[in-house]
Design a protein around this motif. Structure first.
Motif, PDB file in Angstrom:
ATOM      1  N   ALA A 172       0.246  -9.501   3.402  1.00 18.93           N
ATOM      2  CA  ALA A 172       1.289 -10.399   2.875  1.00 18.93           C
ATOM      3  C   ALA A 172       2.031  -9.787   1.689  1.00 18.93           C
ATOM      4  O   ALA A 172       2.938 -10.412   1.143  1.00 18.93           O
ATOM      5  CB  ALA A 172       0.655 -11.738   2.482  1.00 18.93           C
ATOM      6  N   GLY A 173       1.636  -8.581   1.267  1.00 20.47           N
ATOM      7  CA  GLY A 173       2.361  -7.904   0.183  1.00 20.47           C
ATOM      8  C   GLY A 173       2.218  -8.591  -1.166  1.00 20.47           C
ATOM      9  O   GLY A 173       3.175  -8.705  -1.937  1.00 20.47           O
ATOM     10  N   ILE A 174       0.984  -9.028  -1.486  1.00 15.01           N
ATOM     11  CA  ILE A 174       0.772  -9.728  -2.761  1.00 15.01           C
ATOM     12  C   ILE A 174       0.569  -8.709  -3.892  1.00 15.01           C
ATOM     13  O   ILE A 174      -0.140  -7.709  -3.722  1.00 15.01           O
ATOM     14  CB  ILE A 174      -0.471 -10.662  -2.695  1.00 15.01           C
ATOM     15  CG1 ILE A 174      -0.465 -11.521  -1.423  1.00 15.01           C
ATOM     16  CG2 ILE A 174      -0.593 -11.496  -3.957  1.00 15.01           C
ATOM     17  CD1 ILE A 174       0.474 -12.663  -1.400  1.00 15.01           C
ATOM     18  N   TRP A 196       2.280   0.176  -2.132  1.00 13.61           N
ATOM     19  CA  TRP A 196       3.019  -0.495  -1.051  1.00 13.61           C
ATOM     20  C   TRP A 196       4.109  -1.405  -1.622  1.00 13.61           C
ATOM     21  O   TRP A 196       4.648  -2.259  -0.902  1.00 13.61           O
ATOM     22  CB  TRP A 196       2.056  -1.290  -0.148  1.00 13.61           C
ATOM     23  CG  TRP A 196       1.053  -0.399   0.514  1.00 13.61           C
ATOM     24  CD1 TRP A 196      -0.168  -0.054   0.017  1.00 13.61           C
ATOM     25  CD2 TRP A 196       1.191   0.304   1.754  1.00 13.61           C
ATOM     26  NE1 TRP A 196      -0.810   0.826   0.868  1.00 13.61           N
ATOM     27  CE2 TRP A 196      -0.001   1.052   1.946  1.00 13.61           C
ATOM     28  CE3 TRP A 196       2.195   0.383   2.724  1.00 13.61           C
ATOM     29  CZ2 TRP A 196      -0.207   1.870   3.069  1.00 13.61           C
ATOM     30  CZ3 TRP A 196       1.972   1.187   3.833  1.00 13.61           C
ATOM     31  CH2 TRP A 196       0.794   1.921   4.000  1.00 13.61           C
ATOM     32  N   ASN A 197       4.396  -1.222  -2.901  1.00 18.01           N
ATOM     33  CA  ASN A 197       5.428  -2.030  -3.577  1.00 18.01           C
ATOM     34  C   ASN A 197       5.245  -3.525  -3.286  1.00 18.01           C
ATOM     35  O   ASN A 197       6.194  -4.219  -2.921  1.00 18.01           O
ATOM     36  CB  ASN A 197       6.840  -1.611  -3.147  1.00 18.01           C
ATOM     37  CG  ASN A 197       7.116  -0.203  -3.588  1.00 18.01           C
ATOM     38  OD1 ASN A 197       6.709   0.183  -4.683  1.00 18.01           O
ATOM     39  ND2 ASN A 197       7.750   0.587  -2.725  1.00 18.01           N
ATOM     40  N   PHE A 243       3.165  -5.615   9.654  1.00 23.87           N
ATOM     41  CA  PHE A 243       2.842  -4.526   8.723  1.00 23.87           C
ATOM     42  C   PHE A 243       2.944  -3.182   9.440  1.00 23.87           C
ATOM     43  O   PHE A 243       3.519  -2.224   8.917  1.00 23.87           O
ATOM     44  CB  PHE A 243       1.427  -4.740   8.161  1.00 23.87           C
ATOM     45  CG  PHE A 243       1.098  -3.905   6.956  1.00 23.87           C
ATOM     46  CD1 PHE A 243       1.409  -4.347   5.676  1.00 23.87           C
ATOM     47  CD2 PHE A 243       0.470  -2.669   7.086  1.00 23.87           C
ATOM     48  CE1 PHE A 243       1.101  -3.576   4.555  1.00 23.87           C
ATOM     49  CE2 PHE A 243       0.166  -1.897   5.977  1.00 23.87           C
ATOM     50  CZ  PHE A 243       0.469  -2.352   4.712  1.00 23.87           C
ATOM     51  N   LEU A 244       2.393  -3.128  10.654  1.00 21.77           N
ATOM     52  CA  LEU A 244       2.477  -1.871  11.426  1.00 21.77           C
ATOM     53  C   LEU A 244       3.939  -1.501  11.687  1.00 21.77           C
ATOM     54  O   LEU A 244       4.328  -0.338  11.564  1.00 21.77           O
ATOM     55  CB  LEU A 244       1.748  -2.000  12.767  1.00 21.77           C
ATOM     56  CG  LEU A 244       0.225  -2.173  12.763  1.00 21.77           C
ATOM     57  CD1 LEU A 244      -0.318  -2.064  14.190  1.00 21.77           C
ATOM     58  CD2 LEU A 244      -0.473  -1.142  11.886  1.00 21.77           C
ATOM     59  N   LEU A 252      -6.668  -3.208  -1.452  1.00 23.45           N
ATOM     60  CA  LEU A 252      -5.210  -3.304  -1.276  1.00 23.45           C
ATOM     61  C   LEU A 252      -4.559  -1.953  -1.000  1.00 23.45           C
ATOM     62  O   LEU A 252      -3.362  -1.903  -0.708  1.00 23.45           O
ATOM     63  CB  LEU A 252      -4.568  -3.913  -2.523  1.00 23.45           C
ATOM     64  CG  LEU A 252      -5.058  -5.314  -2.918  1.00 23.45           C
ATOM     65  CD1 LEU A 252      -4.416  -5.740  -4.242  1.00 23.45           C
ATOM     66  CD2 LEU A 252      -4.717  -6.330  -1.829  1.00 23.45           C
ATOM     67  N   ASN A 253      -5.336  -0.862  -1.165  1.00 24.58           N
ATOM     68  CA  ASN A 253      -4.760   0.466  -0.977  1.00 24.58           C
ATOM     69  C   ASN A 253      -3.564   0.691  -1.912  1.00 24.58           C
ATOM     70  O   ASN A 253      -2.674   1.486  -1.642  1.00 24.58           O
ATOM     71  CB  ASN A 253      -4.351   0.653   0.494  1.00 24.58           C
ATOM     72  CG  ASN A 253      -4.255   2.109   0.889  1.00 24.58           C
ATOM     73  OD1 ASN A 253      -3.179   2.622   1.092  1.00 24.58           O
ATOM     74  ND2 ASN A 253      -5.378   2.794   0.983  1.00 24.58           N
TER      75      ASN A 253
END
Ligand SMILES: Cc1cc2nc3c(=O)[nH]c(=O)nc-3n(C[C@H](O)[C@H](O)[C@H](O)COP(=O)(O)OP(=O)(O)OC[C@H]3O[C@@H](n4cnc5c(N)ncnc54)[C@H](O)[C@@H]3O)c2cc1C
Length: 508
Positions: free
Chosen positions: A376-378, A327-328, A459-460, A408-409
């Motif tokens: 939150a894209g951590i 998810w970068n 996120f969606l 975290l996938n």
């Protein structure tokens, strides 16, 4: 007769260690030297929770004492590193060869491959016997086995909860759907049992309390450190908690650290407990009418299903797993994971619990901690580092597949088939956290918006096409049909500001 050096790693405290059995068949006891090493480099690698350090060191010292009592010659050495310790031991003992068991962790195993060169003598590396599933990676290109198929295979292989004809007891392999109840108010919960510290543990506590960078209070340590105590912890779990384990497996409570979970992972992962013994104990309790099938099956699935599956997937995906970031996600971990407050009651309570006890149960790890980090894209590496430092049961082989994979996938679905994300609504349904929080889980935008809810919808929106392609996420994305353009823009604008503040470390 040859002189043998048996090198036992600190997470291999097995009752019957294969390297000892092997050595005993090759040499006299008087020619066998068992070496255990307290590596300062490893103990101080990161700012570990002190309970983890006390557990590992005290269990190691108790293991050395138990082996000595059984008549083995044991050298327990403190060294700057494992390599330095083993090198000194080789210089002193001058063995004809070294015998060891393959490490559970990738780096340990890569190091073992180099020992022959490093120490200038033959090394016998025996297969790892701490797990029930083989760690041999599937052939390249082989179709991935799902956890459910793997689990059924394990039940069959080890004859767990089966009828004589090989079908599952009760007619179903999996009772997960019945195991998702929130905790009713005033449910009595057995107190967490603490083991008193003997002289060895007291000494370790004093040493670890002085580690400058470690975290937490070593003096509140109360975990089991011997095989006998770990057996007792298993018995107590089966007697006191297993009957309610299944039904409240996913429940969370602000004022309860453990609920009906077992807290056996620290002992399983050190080799103090054997996974099959745990699974058979749960089955015996069910067959004796002491626990419902849903509870026994749920627990057995965790042990011979999830735990073994994760170990196997780790070996199939290493070393690439460490670099995966599907998810970068690049945002740094907020400083309040280490110290301070986020303002979210659930997150602050779970984080404080980790620094107080080194533990939180599965759903809190997944749906409070990594859920937040995914939304939150951590950066996955930063999240893994935090978990590795904080948890009493954390080891490389179990952390990467759970944190980067299931949590975290970051592996893009190689371990779990969907990202485990939710809004604050799930947290409200499964816990009492929201009652004590300044945010409202039902609100998406504005000052009262729960950050989980805001970031979930963001996120969606951000990843809609990709999520839609996943059959297990499709229904969640359908919820976007009810979000009009104004709401979409409000969510995205507020999320950008919120996440910018998070990156800057500014108070929310
Ligand atoms: C983000 C995240 C991080 C995790 N980190 C760790 C870790 O560092 N070490 C660790 O052992 N487990 C880890 N797990 C898995 C699981 O959460 C813990 O094993 C469990 O919470 C340990 O507490 P318990 O012994 O009370 O478990 P219980 O709920 O009583 O379950 C019984 C046992 O099942 C096993 N188990 C269940 N699920 C898993 C799983 N997914 N992976 C491995 N074993 C499992 C454990 O050995 C556990 O003791 C993690 C899960 C997530 C989502």
């Amino acid at each position: 007769m040859p002189t043998l050096l048996v090198a036992i790693l600190a997470d291999q405290l097995l009752r019957e260690h294969p390297a000892l059995t092997y050595a005993a068949a090759q040499a006299d006891h008087s020619d066998i030297h068992v070496v255990l090493i307290e590596s300062q480099a490893r103990l101080q690698l990161r700012p570990y929770q002190r309970h983890k350090l006390v557990l590992v060191l005290s269990a190691l010292r108790h293991y050395a004492a138990a082996l000595r009592a059984m008549g083995w010659q044991v050298s327990l050495r403190t060294a700057d590193s494992w390599r330095a310790g083993l090198s000194d031991a080789c210089a002193q003992i001058n063995p004809d060869s070294i015998v060891t068991m393959a490490g559970a962790e990738y780096n340990a195993r890569r190091a073992q491959e180099r020992w022959a060169t490093w120490f200038g003598r033959p090394v016998v590396v025996l297969p790892n016997r701490q797990f029930l599933a083989a760690d041999v990676p599937a052939a390249p290109g082989a179709k991935r086995q799902t956890m459910e198929a793997f689990y059924r295979g394990m039940r069959t292989r080890y004859q767990l909860l089966l009828e004589p004809d090989g079908s599952p007891v009760g007619g179903s392999w999996n009772y997960d759907a019945e195991n998702r109840k929130p905790l009713p108010k005033n449910t009595p919960i057995p107190p967490v049992y603490r083991y008193p510290s003997d002289a060895i543990t007291q000494q370790v506590i004093t040493e670890i309390a002085a580690y400058p960078d470690a975290r937490g209070d070593a003096t509140t340590f109360g975990l089991a450190v011997t095989h006998a105590q770990a057996d007792d912890a298993l018995e107590r779990f089966i007697r006191e908690r297993l009957p309610d384990f299944g039904r409240y497996e996913d429940a969370m409570a602000a004022d309860e650290d453990v609920l009906f979970h077992s807290v056996l992972s620290p002992y399983l992962n050190l080799g103090l407990l054997d996974p099959l013994t745990c699974a058979r104990a749960a089955e015996a309790a069910f067959r004796a009418g002491l626990a419902p099938l849903t509870a026994a099956e749920g627990f057995i699935r965790q042990i011979v299903g999830w735990r073994e599956y994760m170990y196997r997937r780790y070996w199939e995906l290493m070393p690439g797993l460490r670099g995966m970031n599907a998810w970068n996600a690049t945002r740094p971990l907020p400083a309040w994971f280490w110290q301070g407050q986020s303002g979210m009651h659930c997150l602050d309570t779970v984080i404080a619990r980790v620094w107080r006890t080194g533990y939180s149960h599965h759903i809190e790890r997944l749906m409070i901690l990594t859920n937040f980090c995914t939304l939150a894209g951590i950066d996955p590496v930063a999240v893994n580092e935090w978990f590795l430092a904080g948890y009493i049961d954390a080891y490389d082989w179990v952390m990467w597949p759970n944190v980067s994979g299931m949590g975290l996938n970051a592996d893009g679905g190689l371990i779990a088939t969907k990202p485990y994300i939710s809004s604050g609504a799930y947290i409200k349904r499964m816990s009492n956290y929201c009652a004590g929080c300044r945010y409202d889980p039902a609100v998406r935008t504005g000052p009262d918006a729960c950050p989980y809810t805001l970031l979930y919808w963001n996120f969606l929106l951000t990843h809609q096409p990709r999520l839609q392609a996943n059959p297990r996420m499709g229904p969640a994305v359908l919820g976007l049909r009810h979000v009009d353009d104004d709401q979409r823009s409000a969510i995205q604008t507020q999320a950008v500001i919120w996440l910018e503040r998070l990156s800057e470390g500014t108070e929310q």
